[in-house]
Design a protein around this motif. Structure first.
Motif, PDB file in Angstrom:
ATOM      1  N   ASP A   1      32.018  31.764  38.640  1.00  0.00           N
ATOM      2  CA  ASP A   1      33.291  31.831  37.902  1.00  0.00           C
ATOM      3  C   ASP A   1      33.927  30.452  37.976  1.00  0.00           C
ATOM      4  O   ASP A   1      34.049  29.883  39.070  1.00  0.00           O
ATOM      5  CB  ASP A   1      34.251  32.833  38.550  1.00  0.00           C
TER       6      ASP A   1
ATOM      7  N   ASP B   1      34.772  41.531  42.375  1.00  0.00           N
ATOM      8  CA  ASP B   1      33.847  41.922  41.291  1.00  0.00           C
ATOM      9  C   ASP B   1      32.488  41.242  41.400  1.00  0.00           C
ATOM     10  O   ASP B   1      31.596  41.522  40.599  1.00  0.00           O
ATOM     11  CB  ASP B   1      34.482  41.660  39.917  1.00  0.00           C
ATOM     12  N   HIS B   2      32.313  40.376  42.395  1.00  0.00           N
ATOM     13  CA  HIS B   2      31.005  39.725  42.589  1.00  0.00           C
ATOM     14  C   HIS B   2      30.290  40.179  43.859  1.00  0.00           C
ATOM     15  O   HIS B   2      29.149  39.776  44.088  1.00  0.00           O
ATOM     16  CB  HIS B   2      31.181  38.199  42.612  1.00  0.00           C
TER      17      HIS B   2
ATOM     18  N   HIS C   1      37.685  27.222  40.586  1.00  0.00           N
ATOM     19  CA  HIS C   1      38.111  28.624  40.658  1.00  0.00           C
ATOM     20  C   HIS C   1      39.010  28.721  41.895  1.00  0.00           C
ATOM     21  O   HIS C   1      38.870  27.886  42.800  1.00  0.00           O
ATOM     22  CB  HIS C   1      36.850  29.501  40.793  1.00  0.00           C
TER      23      HIS C   1
ATOM     24  N   HIS D   1      30.817  33.569  45.124  1.00  0.00           N
ATOM     25  CA  HIS D   1      32.165  33.545  45.719  1.00  0.00           C
ATOM     26  C   HIS D   1      32.523  34.968  46.122  1.00  0.00           C
ATOM     27  O   HIS D   1      31.757  35.905  45.881  1.00  0.00           O
ATOM     28  CB  HIS D   1      33.178  32.920  44.775  1.00  0.00           C
TER      29      HIS D   1
ATOM     30  N   HIS E   1      35.202  36.976  45.357  1.00  0.00           N
ATOM     31  CA  HIS E   1      36.027  37.907  44.576  1.00  0.00           C
ATOM     32  C   HIS E   1      35.314  39.258  44.501  1.00  0.00           C
ATOM     33  O   HIS E   1      34.091  39.335  44.406  1.00  0.00           O
ATOM     34  CB  HIS E   1      36.286  37.348  43.172  1.00  0.00           C
TER      35      HIS E   1
END
Ligand SMILES: [Zn+2]
Length: 246
Positions: free
Chosen positions: A156, A63-64, A135, A59, A61
């Motif tokens: 997530d 932090d990924h 999510h 995904h 986001h």
């Protein structure tokens, strides 16, 4: 196949780990799952920087994905480069999002962008079965099969039936566990250790590796103990640099 945890810190880099990123290898093929902040640093301990064969982003986001911007420099401007375009699979809109984050035009000279969808996809020697999980943005959990062995990565997610299906009989279930057990956590976002253990039990997974812990906000003992209370099989907490033969 072999799994190497490059980064396992949830939401932001931790004191001992980059954000989410996992190297999956078989038959000399190197697949990266997610590319969170700092993961390129860890990658260099285990592989030549340019030896990656494909990337899958669960995904979008931050932090990924953000080291996918730094990786543009690696491939585009290498002294012996530029390197050939690399398949990069992600949710719809990945190309525009990464280009915006990079801040200097399209990235099609570096990445061959391909949209993820629920279903089965073949990448190198791996068969990936993907499904949407729970999510707030388009997010995929994935079941990765090679030579009769199964690695499932949750992405997530909050608890959902799709995750149980993806993890069914997995030899190794790499599952996020971001929240403390016993607290009032926001719904439809993440799992506690207990949730992860319950999914592993329902799915009949052989082994549970907990990841995406947020070290600054939740004790590792809470996550480990609550997962262990809900799953009778072996449980451990992922560490940057840990390797698993599956
Ligand atoms: Zn997320």
């Amino acid at each position: 196949m072999r799994l190497t945890v490059l980064g396992c810190a949830g939401s932001f880099p931790g004191p001992d780990s980059p954000c989410s990123s996992y190297l999956v290898e078989a038959e000399g093929f190197r697949l990266l799952l997610d590319l969170g902040a700092g993961s390129l640093s860890a990658l260099q301990r285990f592989a030549t920087l340019t030896s990656v064969d494909a990337i899958v982003l669960s995904h979008l986001h931050a932090d990924h994905v953000l080291d996918a911007c730094n990786y543009v420099v690696v491939r585009r401007y290498a002294p012996d480069g530029p390197y050939p375009t690399l398949p990069l699979y992600g949710p719809a809109g990945t190309a525009a999002r990464l280009a915006a984050a990079y801040g200097e035009g399209p990235l099609d000279d570096v990445y061959e962008f391909r949209d993820l969808r629920p279903g089965t996809l073949h990448i190198g020697p791996f068969a990936l079965t993907l499904d949407r999980v729970n999510h707030p943005v388009e997010t995929y959990g994935m079941r990765i099969e090679h030579d009769g062995r199964v690695l499932t990565y949750s992405g997530d997610t909050a608890p959902c039936d799709a995750l149980v299906r993806l993890a069914k009989g997995a030899d190794l279930f790499l599952c996020e566990a971001s929240y403390p057990d016993g607290e009032q956590n926001p719904p439809d976002l993440h799992l506690t250790g207990r949730d992860a253990g319950e999914v592993a039990t329902k799915a009949g997974a052989a082994r549970l590796v907990l990841t995406h812990l947020v070290a600054a906000w939740c004790s590792e003992a809470n996550v480990f103990d609550s997962a262990s209370a809900a799953f009778a099989g072996p449980v451990e907490v992922a560490r940057s640099g840990a390797r698993y033969e599956i």
